[in-house]
Enzyme design. Structure first.
Site, PDB file in Angstrom:
ATOM      1  CG  ASP A   1      -2.192   0.675   1.086  1.00  0.00           C
ATOM      2  OD1 ASP A   1      -2.199   1.746   0.456  1.00  0.00           O
ATOM      3  OD2 ASP A   1      -3.207   0.153   1.583  1.00  0.00           O
TER       4      ASP A   1
ATOM      5  CG  HIS B   1      -8.817  -0.286   5.074  1.00  0.00           C
ATOM      6  ND1 HIS B   1      -8.635  -0.423   3.714  1.00  0.00           N
ATOM      7  CD2 HIS B   1      -8.317   0.923   5.390  1.00  0.00           C
ATOM      8  CE1 HIS B   1      -8.049   0.662   3.245  1.00  0.00           C
ATOM      9  NE2 HIS B   1      -7.838   1.499   4.234  1.00  0.00           N
ATOM     10  CG  ASP B   2     -11.063   3.221   4.063  1.00  0.00           C
ATOM     11  OD1 ASP B   2     -10.520   3.170   5.182  1.00  0.00           O
ATOM     12  OD2 ASP B   2     -10.471   3.583   3.030  1.00  0.00           O
TER      13      ASP B   2
ATOM     14  CD  GLU C   1      -8.436   4.825  -1.531  1.00  0.00           C
ATOM     15  OE1 GLU C   1      -9.302   4.570  -0.683  1.00  0.00           O
ATOM     16  OE2 GLU C   1      -7.543   5.670  -1.333  1.00  0.00           O
TER      17      GLU C   1
ATOM     18  CG  ASP D   1      -4.208   6.106   0.706  1.00  0.00           C
ATOM     19  OD1 ASP D   1      -5.071   5.275   1.005  1.00  0.00           O
ATOM     20  OD2 ASP D   1      -4.136   7.236   1.237  1.00  0.00           O
TER      21      ASP D   1
END
Ligand code: ISL
Length: 572
Positions: A102, A335-336, A262, A203
């Protein structure tokens, strides 16, 4: 013999996301770690996934659980050491899987040496690595709000300027206009690739280029600060920056890599540009439209409920937009996001398993690269939050405090948090029915969902009809059926509020993916062309192996994939 590599191997791959903090704790401190992951790789191998994406494990003050990085070239001691990372990577490769890091480079931690240097003085050589501005009329330079409540600006008394942080004040935004910043990011990527990693999930990578002059966002009455999407989403230089990054980092490098951007707020038109192979930017993007349909756009905790027609419309238009050029990522969870079986499915006991499998069937039948978020393959559910103290995520905590301070409706805020809070996805992985679900021998950093006594991996691994087995079957199908990778996508019954159906076709084959997204049974007319089609996969016991009629009788949350030959109507 030289083996020819398919540069687009990732089109038939399935990615599994690990949130290391909540996956498996080997050290007994209540927080997951790299050695814990190593011990569970056989589980992932048996699920059948091709790629593992690790949420951030770099050294970090953990203000945002690692999305605030203070050293890009080290592992946080919470998770282990570089030697343990190397051992994990080696084993992942031995098992025939790949590993993706990530990469969080829109911002760093405020404790990163770059920022420490940058804030040390207005004439620091790194001052321009971040986005510093003078006050405007004694206040913030513009009306931009942070994703985590309040303004996106933090005053620095020592040097008398504000710095920009689209996320927490401990996450200052880097200034990508500075070529030294871009070179520093490239160097980090090369460093990890040299170590052997197989790619990056990047990200909020469509936020890196801010609009010239940082203009105010259109005001929203009652909100002094506004999340200024126009000010940083798909900004003026983002495509140049990504093309440069890809060129500098990957050109001439041997190997099979994957890059995933993302991109909150990305439009289909922009996504096509980002993922057009001819432009050399990224392989695929995460778009956010389909996970934004059930809440207000200005306040994600203002939960509005699901309209299935809108959800279908959204995912279908992304299928269409990237049909000829570019590539979709397919995901329900990360995870969000709250857990999909609780969000778009039905987690009541009678429908939990069927709806988890039905939603999986719909997503994995589409065109794109499917992502599975840890625990999704078990049908893990939202956590039964009862009060404000149970929320640990800074986004939730800040939001709740803001509601309290402004005299807002606390009860409504708690209801919204329970549905949408990111901690829903972050409770520990449910491995078995033992203490703490087998996640840790200590107190877990976030409580285990109480349903672990029956909802856990061990309970499912031996059951042929488990949610896990259904994911296994879907992943196997993705690997075996080229039509799932290449087939054209055509939606059916778009206006039906309960049935989700579409076809995938190639010149000689066709698939029908159909699901009843509700409790009530439905009889659905599918026409004579599907008579004689074989059932490739179903989610309920007793579904006949072949369809024999022009219509299907679907029970609640019944989901099926039928396979037929294009242009052939067998007579029975
Ligand atoms: O959950 C959100 C806040 O409302 C999302 O908008 C989320 O912040 C957005 O998807 C970006 O997410 C990524 O960057 C954040 C980090 O907190 C998230 O965990 C990460 O996935 C900042 O690095």
């Amino acid at each position: 013999m030289k083996v020819r590599r398919d540069p687009a191997w990732w089109k038939s791959a399935v990615v599994y996301q690990i949130y290391p903090r909540s996956f498996a704790d080997s050290s007994g401190d209540g927080i997951g770690d790299l050695a814990g992951i190593l011990g569970r790789l056989d589980y992932l191998r048996s699920l059948g996934v091709d790629v593992i994406w690790l949420s951030p494990i770099y050294r970090s003050p953990q203000a945002d659980n690692g999305y605030d990085i203070s050293d890009y070239r080290d592992i946080d001691p919470l998770f282990g050491t570089l030697a343990e990372f190397d051992a994990l990577l080696a084993r992942v490769h031995e098992l025939g899987m790949k590993l993706v890091m990530d990469l969080v480079v829109n911002h760093t931690s405020d404790e990163h040496p770059w920022f420490v240097e940058s804030r040390s003085s207005r004439v620091s050589p790194k001052r321009d690595w971040y986005i510093w501005r003078d006050a405007r009329d004694g206040a913030e330079p513009n009306n931009w709000g942070s994703f985590f409540s309040g303004p996106a600006w933090q005053w620095d008394p020592a040097t008398g300027q504000y710095y920009l942080h689209l996320f927490d004040r401990k996450q200052p935004d880097l200034n990508w206009e500075n070529p030294q910043v871009r070179k520093a990011v490239q160097d980090i990527m090369v460093w990890w690739l040299d170590r052997g990693v197989d790619g990056f999930r990047m990200d909020v990578i469509n936020f890196i280029s801010k609009t010239e002059g940082l203009p105010d966002a259109p005001a929203i009455p009652g909100h002094p600060f506004v999340i200024a999407f126009e000010g940083f989403v798909d900004g003026p230089h983002v495509h140049d920056y990504l093309a440069e990054l890809t060129r500098e980092v990957f050109e001439g490098r041997q190997g099979d890599f994957i890059t995933i951007g993302e991109m909150p707020g990305v439009t289909p038109e922009q996504a096509r540009l980002y993922t057009d192979p001819a432009r050399g930017e990224l392989n695929m993007v995460f778009q956010f439209e389909h996970v934004s349909v059930d809440h207000s756009l200005t306040n994600k905790f203002d939960y509005r409920g699901l309209d299935l027609v809108v959800l279908k419309w959204s995912l279908h238009r992304w299928q269409a937009a990237l049909a000829d050029t570019g590539w979709n990522s397919l995901y329900w969870n990360n995870h969000d996001q709250p857990r999909v079986v609780s969000r778009f499915g039905d987690d009541a006991p009678d429908y939990w398993a069927a709806s988890a499998k039905a939603l999986a069937t719909i997503l994995h039948g589409m065109r794109g690269t499917p992502f599975v978020y840890q625990g999704e393959e078990l049908g893990m559910t939202n956590y039964p939050f009862r009060n404000a103290q149970e929320h640990k995520d800074l986004e939730a905590v800040n939001y709740y405090n803001e509601v309290v301070e402004s005299g807002g409706d606390q009860r409504a805020a708690l209801a919204g948090l329970a549905r949408v809070s990111r901690d829903n996805a972050r409770t520990p992985m449910q491995w078995d029915a033992g203490p703490n679900a087998g996640f840790t021998s200590a107190d877990p950093w976030l409580p285990v969902n109480p349903n672990y006594t029956w909802l856990n991996a061990v309970a499912q691994l031996d059951a042929a009809d488990s949610v896990f087995a259904h994911y296994q079957a879907l992943i196997r199908l993705r690997h075996e059926s080229a039509i799932l990778v290449d087939g054209d996508f055509t939606p059916l019954m778009a206006e039906d509020p309960q049935i989700w159906a579409y076809t995938r076709t190639t010149p000689d084959r066709k698939l029908l993916v159909i699901a009843n997204c509700g409790r009530g049974p439905r009889t659905v007319e599918i026409g004579p062309e599907w008579i004689g089609a074989d059932l490739l996969l179903g989610n309920l016991p007793g579904t006949p192996a072949t369809s024999t009629s022009t219509s299907l009788d679907l029970a609640g949350w019944d989901a099926r994939i039928y396979s037929g030959r294009a242009g052939v109507h067998p007579v029975r």
